[in-house]
Design a protein around this motif. Structure first.
Motif, PDB file in Angstrom:
ATOM      1  N   SER B 169     -10.447  -8.553 -15.760  1.00 30.48           N
ATOM      2  CA  SER B 169      -9.758  -9.751 -15.280  1.00 30.48           C
ATOM      3  C   SER B 169      -8.940  -9.421 -14.032  1.00 30.48           C
ATOM      4  O   SER B 169      -8.717  -8.256 -13.719  1.00 30.48           O
ATOM      5  CB  SER B 169      -8.838 -10.283 -16.377  1.00 30.48           C
ATOM      6  OG  SER B 169      -7.891  -9.296 -16.711  1.00 30.48           O
ATOM      7  N   ILE B 170      -8.463 -10.450 -13.355  1.00 32.22           N
ATOM      8  CA  ILE B 170      -7.694 -10.278 -12.114  1.00 32.22           C
ATOM      9  C   ILE B 170      -6.400  -9.512 -12.380  1.00 32.22           C
ATOM     10  O   ILE B 170      -5.953  -8.738 -11.541  1.00 32.22           O
ATOM     11  CB  ILE B 170      -7.402 -11.654 -11.464  1.00 32.22           C
ATOM     12  CG1 ILE B 170      -8.721 -12.279 -10.993  1.00 32.22           C
ATOM     13  CG2 ILE B 170      -6.444 -11.518 -10.280  1.00 32.22           C
ATOM     14  CD1 ILE B 170      -8.626 -13.732 -10.632  1.00 32.22           C
ATOM     15  N   SER B 171      -5.834  -9.696 -13.566  1.00 33.66           N
ATOM     16  CA  SER B 171      -4.563  -9.037 -13.894  1.00 33.66           C
ATOM     17  C   SER B 171      -4.660  -7.518 -13.876  1.00 33.66           C
ATOM     18  O   SER B 171      -3.661  -6.830 -13.680  1.00 33.66           O
ATOM     19  CB  SER B 171      -4.071  -9.507 -15.265  1.00 33.66           C
ATOM     20  OG  SER B 171      -5.035  -9.171 -16.253  1.00 33.66           O
ATOM     21  N   SER B 172      -5.864  -6.982 -14.061  1.00 33.72           N
ATOM     22  CA  SER B 172      -6.022  -5.525 -14.041  1.00 33.72           C
ATOM     23  C   SER B 172      -6.034  -4.968 -12.612  1.00 33.72           C
ATOM     24  O   SER B 172      -5.998  -3.768 -12.409  1.00 33.72           O
ATOM     25  CB  SER B 172      -7.297  -5.116 -14.770  1.00 33.72           C
ATOM     26  OG  SER B 172      -8.414  -5.707 -14.155  1.00 33.72           O
ATOM     27  N   TYR B 173      -6.096  -5.844 -11.617  1.00 34.21           N
ATOM     28  CA  TYR B 173      -6.069  -5.420 -10.216  1.00 34.21           C
ATOM     29  C   TYR B 173      -4.744  -5.782  -9.540  1.00 34.21           C
ATOM     30  O   TYR B 173      -4.687  -5.950  -8.335  1.00 34.21           O
ATOM     31  CB  TYR B 173      -7.227  -6.060  -9.441  1.00 34.21           C
ATOM     32  CG  TYR B 173      -8.587  -5.589  -9.876  1.00 34.21           C
ATOM     33  CD1 TYR B 173      -9.018  -4.299  -9.593  1.00 34.21           C
ATOM     34  CD2 TYR B 173      -9.438  -6.436 -10.580  1.00 34.21           C
ATOM     35  CE1 TYR B 173     -10.267  -3.858  -9.992  1.00 34.21           C
ATOM     36  CE2 TYR B 173     -10.692  -6.005 -10.984  1.00 34.21           C
ATOM     37  CZ  TYR B 173     -11.106  -4.713 -10.686  1.00 34.21           C
ATOM     38  OH  TYR B 173     -12.338  -4.284 -11.087  1.00 34.21           O
ATOM     39  N   THR B 174      -3.683  -5.889 -10.323  1.00 35.80           N
ATOM     40  CA  THR B 174      -2.374  -6.311  -9.793  1.00 35.80           C
ATOM     41  C   THR B 174      -1.896  -5.379  -8.683  1.00 35.80           C
ATOM     42  O   THR B 174      -1.480  -5.838  -7.622  1.00 35.80           O
ATOM     43  CB  THR B 174      -1.322  -6.354 -10.920  1.00 35.80           C
ATOM     44  OG1 THR B 174      -1.893  -7.009 -12.033  1.00 35.80           O
ATOM     45  CG2 THR B 174      -0.060  -7.064 -10.481  1.00 35.80           C
ATOM     46  N   VAL B 175      -1.947  -4.068  -8.944  1.00 31.31           N
ATOM     47  CA  VAL B 175      -1.467  -3.074  -7.971  1.00 31.31           C
ATOM     48  C   VAL B 175      -2.211  -3.226  -6.648  1.00 31.31           C
ATOM     49  O   VAL B 175      -1.599  -3.263  -5.574  1.00 31.31           O
ATOM     50  CB  VAL B 175      -1.636  -1.638  -8.527  1.00 31.31           C
ATOM     51  CG1 VAL B 175      -1.303  -0.596  -7.468  1.00 31.31           C
ATOM     52  CG2 VAL B 175      -0.757  -1.431  -9.741  1.00 31.31           C
ATOM     53  N   GLU B 176      -3.534  -3.347  -6.742  1.00 29.39           N
ATOM     54  CA  GLU B 176      -4.368  -3.446  -5.543  1.00 29.39           C
ATOM     55  C   GLU B 176      -4.055  -4.719  -4.758  1.00 29.39           C
ATOM     56  O   GLU B 176      -3.898  -4.682  -3.536  1.00 29.39           O
ATOM     57  CB  GLU B 176      -5.859  -3.421  -5.909  1.00 29.39           C
ATOM     58  CG  GLU B 176      -6.361  -2.065  -6.362  1.00 29.39           C
ATOM     59  CD  GLU B 176      -6.043  -1.711  -7.810  1.00 29.39           C
ATOM     60  OE1 GLU B 176      -5.372  -2.527  -8.483  1.00 29.39           O
ATOM     61  OE2 GLU B 176      -6.440  -0.627  -8.251  1.00 29.39           O
ATOM     62  N   ILE B 177      -3.930  -5.826  -5.483  1.00 28.90           N
ATOM     63  CA  ILE B 177      -3.655  -7.119  -4.838  1.00 28.90           C
ATOM     64  C   ILE B 177      -2.306  -7.069  -4.124  1.00 28.90           C
ATOM     65  O   ILE B 177      -2.198  -7.461  -2.962  1.00 28.90           O
ATOM     66  CB  ILE B 177      -3.702  -8.276  -5.869  1.00 28.90           C
ATOM     67  CG1 ILE B 177      -5.152  -8.499  -6.334  1.00 28.90           C
ATOM     68  CG2 ILE B 177      -3.131  -9.567  -5.282  1.00 28.90           C
ATOM     69  CD1 ILE B 177      -5.277  -9.291  -7.620  1.00 28.90           C
ATOM     70  N   VAL B 178      -1.294  -6.553  -4.822  1.00 30.82           N
ATOM     71  CA  VAL B 178       0.060  -6.472  -4.247  1.00 30.82           C
ATOM     72  C   VAL B 178       0.062  -5.583  -3.005  1.00 30.82           C
ATOM     73  O   VAL B 178       0.582  -5.974  -1.955  1.00 30.82           O
ATOM     74  CB  VAL B 178       1.079  -5.957  -5.300  1.00 30.82           C
ATOM     75  CG1 VAL B 178       2.410  -5.598  -4.654  1.00 30.82           C
ATOM     76  CG2 VAL B 178       1.297  -6.995  -6.386  1.00 30.82           C
ATOM     77  N   CYS B 179      -0.536  -4.397  -3.116  1.00 34.46           N
ATOM     78  CA  CYS B 179      -0.518  -3.440  -1.997  1.00 34.46           C
ATOM     79  C   CYS B 179      -1.307  -3.938  -0.792  1.00 34.46           C
ATOM     80  O   CYS B 179      -0.838  -3.820   0.340  1.00 34.46           O
ATOM     81  CB  CYS B 179      -1.042  -2.083  -2.451  1.00 34.46           C
ATOM     82  SG  CYS B 179       0.064  -1.263  -3.607  1.00 34.46           S
ATOM     83  N   VAL B 180      -2.472  -4.506  -1.036  1.00 32.71           N
ATOM     84  CA  VAL B 180      -3.296  -5.007   0.078  1.00 32.71           C
ATOM     85  C   VAL B 180      -2.602  -6.183   0.760  1.00 32.71           C
ATOM     86  O   VAL B 180      -2.549  -6.244   1.990  1.00 32.71           O
ATOM     87  CB  VAL B 180      -4.722  -5.372  -0.398  1.00 32.71           C
ATOM     88  CG1 VAL B 180      -5.485  -6.125   0.677  1.00 32.71           C
ATOM     89  CG2 VAL B 180      -5.489  -4.115  -0.794  1.00 32.71           C
ATOM     90  N   SER B 181      -2.033  -7.086  -0.040  1.00 31.84           N
ATOM     91  CA  SER B 181      -1.332  -8.241   0.554  1.00 31.84           C
ATOM     92  C   SER B 181      -0.103  -7.783   1.336  1.00 31.84           C
ATOM     93  O   SER B 181       0.197  -8.319   2.404  1.00 31.84           O
ATOM     94  CB  SER B 181      -0.936  -9.256  -0.523  1.00 31.84           C
ATOM     95  OG  SER B 181      -0.153  -8.635  -1.515  1.00 31.84           O
ATOM     96  N   PHE B 182       0.584  -6.747   0.830  1.00 27.14           N
ATOM     97  CA  PHE B 182       1.746  -6.198   1.540  1.00 27.14           C
ATOM     98  C   PHE B 182       1.311  -5.597   2.873  1.00 27.14           C
ATOM     99  O   PHE B 182       1.977  -5.801   3.892  1.00 27.14           O
ATOM    100  CB  PHE B 182       2.448  -5.135   0.694  1.00 27.14           C
ATOM    101  CG  PHE B 182       3.734  -4.623   1.301  1.00 27.14           C
ATOM    102  CD1 PHE B 182       4.925  -5.293   1.104  1.00 27.14           C
ATOM    103  CD2 PHE B 182       3.745  -3.479   2.088  1.00 27.14           C
ATOM    104  CE1 PHE B 182       6.110  -4.835   1.672  1.00 27.14           C
ATOM    105  CE2 PHE B 182       4.916  -3.014   2.663  1.00 27.14           C
ATOM    106  CZ  PHE B 182       6.101  -3.696   2.448  1.00 27.14           C
TER     107      PHE B 182
END
Lengths: 102, 500
Positions: B169-182
């Motif tokens: 699920s998308i929730s398992s990619y939280t770190v990646e989403i946060v870091c890439v968006s940052f």
């Protein structure tokens, strides 16, 4: 407060600008670059995803604040390399496949 | 207008490596080789499962429930029978045969080939000599008490069906989403912040450094180049801009350094939201040696003045806090003066300056951007005689607010250039400078003596080490020579006389 009637300018005494040479040890410490290298090493060695991402972020900050290309580029590129290497080992590398237990 | 100076030397050092660059390249290659070595098992993994169906491998490896160890145990010979002994054993004879037929544990004969359901492709030669486990899900060894309970309670089944792994699920990619968006935000902010800083620097330059402006009227050479069309500002970093002016009486030149907020750096921007800071401009005026008398004065806000007095070398040596004079117009209450003498402080902060900037009323209106000013003929560094002004920069739209502050610069160049101390004050300042010079000389002498002593001690150590290294025979020879020399000295001196 305005300058006196006689012109204060003296073209004969004008000296062109010469930037004062700054020794590498006198440059301010690049904390973000240092943190990036540390995080990169941790990310690559211990396979912490968050550390590798932090290494990339801090090396981007270090790159943004780079003043002296000669001195800073090596540290920044090392940090970038460690960060990218950490990400590659985390996402492309073969790790122990953990089985879920109920 | 802003000038970028890029160096190509790192590129050439990569093409022709030498010294530390060579080590750097070696490190780079070693890391790359380590990475390749680390990633090589990915390609090797497919070879281990040759002949297996891909779907079967996934089911086999990624099942949610633990796989029973029994499944992997090779079956015992088909004739073997095991009987479970009674909990209470007798040592006098063989145990009585069990009446219960279920207590007999028999091993089932394994199929010579696995069922087609287990593996679609089966290579005979590939698995030659390997015992083949049966496809059935039942355990090889069954005991009476577990067999019955396993049928009744499905949760106790040893071999539940493995389920295919569900997509993450998308929730398992939280770190990646946060870091890439940052990182994306960081890049966007870099360009917007860079533009903001450039806009602010150019606003200052267009107000104070263009034609018919205050610096144009006071200096014959403006900008960092030698020609008229050279750029006014030198961009040293994304938030550091420099402006240079020269060709004026009483001074060699002026260097204005704009240190702006790190708007281009998102992390610094977030930090500045918590710990606010200002855009600053520092004017350094390099005075001519003959144009500046013994003057050591600093004006700043009270807190800053105290820290300056403690930390700045020349203020520490020569100056002290000046108390406001009674019955005389003085600077605003928020400000403090650190000076060598009251006379110098009074002469520097004359009525003109008080009316224009530093007086109570004027300071409220025009002194918002004032941080500090420091005049000294005892500065440490390449230039001894310097005037340093520090002001806060207003917004690009309100650049006119600091006109009076900028006007202080040429005013003080002229004031200090013409200023002469009274004979009484002069003797005081001369005495203070002599004292400091003597102290510095003493410190230098002490340092030299310490260095000499260190050298002597090192030489002595080396001599002792050399002596220790000498063999016993060499020592004996040395002693014999010494003895001979002593004997020669002790012998009476004889004069040879010729008689004739």
């Amino acid at each position: 407060m305005s300058s006196p009637a006689n012109d204060p300018r003296q073209p004969s005494t004008a000296k062109p600008y010469k930037p004062s040479p700054v020794a590498p040890q006198d440059l301010p410490i690049d904390y973000s670059g240092f943190i990036a290298v540390i995080c990169g090493v941790f990310g690559a060695m211990f396979r912490y995803k968050i550390c590798s991402w932090l290494a990339i972020i801090f090396s981007a900050q270090s790159l943004a604040n780079m003043r002296n290309m000669e001195n800073d580029l090596k540290q920044i590129s090392m940090a970038m390399m460690f960060g990218i290497m950490g990400l590659m080992t985390n996402y492309l590398g073969v790790g122990p496949r953990g089985s879920k237990k109920t | 207008m802003a000038k970028h100076s890029f160096s190509l030397s790192p590129l050439s050092s990569f093409i022709l490596p030498r010294g530390d660059t060579l080590f750097y390249l070696i490190a780079l290659f070693s890391i790359l080789s380590l990475l390749i070595h680390h990633l090589s098992p990915v390609s090797a993994e497919s070879r281990h499962f040759e002949g297996f169906d891909a779907d079967e491998i996934d089911d086999f490896g990624d099942s949610d429930e633990p796989i029973s160890a029994a499944k992997h145990i090779p079956p015992p010979p088909p004739t073997t029978t095991l009987s479970v002994s009674d909990p209470i054993e007798s040592h006098h004879g063989p145990p009585p045969p069990s009446a219960d037929p279920t207590s007999q544990v028999t091993s089932q004969p394994s199929d010579p080939k696995p069922a087609s359901t287990s593996f679609e492709v089966w290579d005979e030669d590939e698995f030659e000599g390997i015992p083949q486990s049966p496809p059935s899900d039942s355990p090889l060894i069954t005991e009476s008490d577990t067999a019955a309970s396993a049928e009744s309670d499905p949760s106790l089944k040893l071999e539940p069906e493995s389920e295919p792994e569900s997509p993450k699920s998308i929730s398992s990619y939280t770190v990646e989403i946060v870091c890439v968006s940052f990182l994306i935000m960081f890049v966007i902010n870099y360009f917007t912040g860079k533009k903001e800083n450039e806009k602010l620097a150019l606003a200052w330059a267009s107000k104070f450094a263009t034609k018919d402006s205050i610096f144009d009227k006071n200096f014959s050479l403006l900008g960092v180049g030698e020609t008229d069309d050279s750029p006014l500002l030198l961009k040293e970093g994304q938030n550091v801009f420099k402006f240079y002016a020269s060709g004026r009486r009483f001074c060699q030149g002026l260097l204005a350094t704009m240190e702006l907020k790190s708007r281009h750096d998102l992390i610094s921007r977030l930090y500045n939201m918590v710990v606010p800071c200002k855009d600053e401009i520092t004017f350094e005026v390099y005075m001519n040696d003959d144009a500046m008398d013994h003057v050591v004065v600093a004006v700043a806000k009270k807190k800053l003045a105290k820290t300056m007095q403690k930390e700045t070398t020349d203020l520490q040596r020569f100056a002290s806090l000046v108390s406001p004079p009674s019955g005389k117009k003085w600077i605003a209450e928020e400000l403090a003066v650190v000076a060598e003498s009251k006379e110098v402080a009074g002469d520097m902060l004359n009525e003109t300056v008080l009316d224009q900037v530093f007086g109570d009323k004027a300071y409220e209106k025009f002194g918002k951007g004032f941080i500090s000013m420091h005049f000294s003929d005892q500065h440490l560094g390449s230039h001894k005689k310097m005037l340093v002004f520090k002001f806060a920069l207003p917004d690009a739209k309100n650049m006119a607010d600091m006109t009076r502050l900028v006007a202080l610069v040429p005013y003080y160049i002229d004031l200090i250039g013409r200023y002469k101390l009274s004979s009484h004050a002069r003797t005081k300042t001369d005495g203070a400078r002599m004292k400091v010079a003597q102290e510095i000389y003493k410190e230098l002498q002490n340092a030299r003596q310490e260095a000499l002593q260190r050298k002597k001690a090192e030489q002595r150590k080396k001599g002792e080490e050399a002596e220790a290294k000498l063999s016993a025979e060499a020592l004996r020879k040395k002693e014999a020579k010494e003895r001979a020399r002593q004997m020669k000295k002790a012998m009476p001196k004889m004069k040879m006389t010729r008689t004739g």
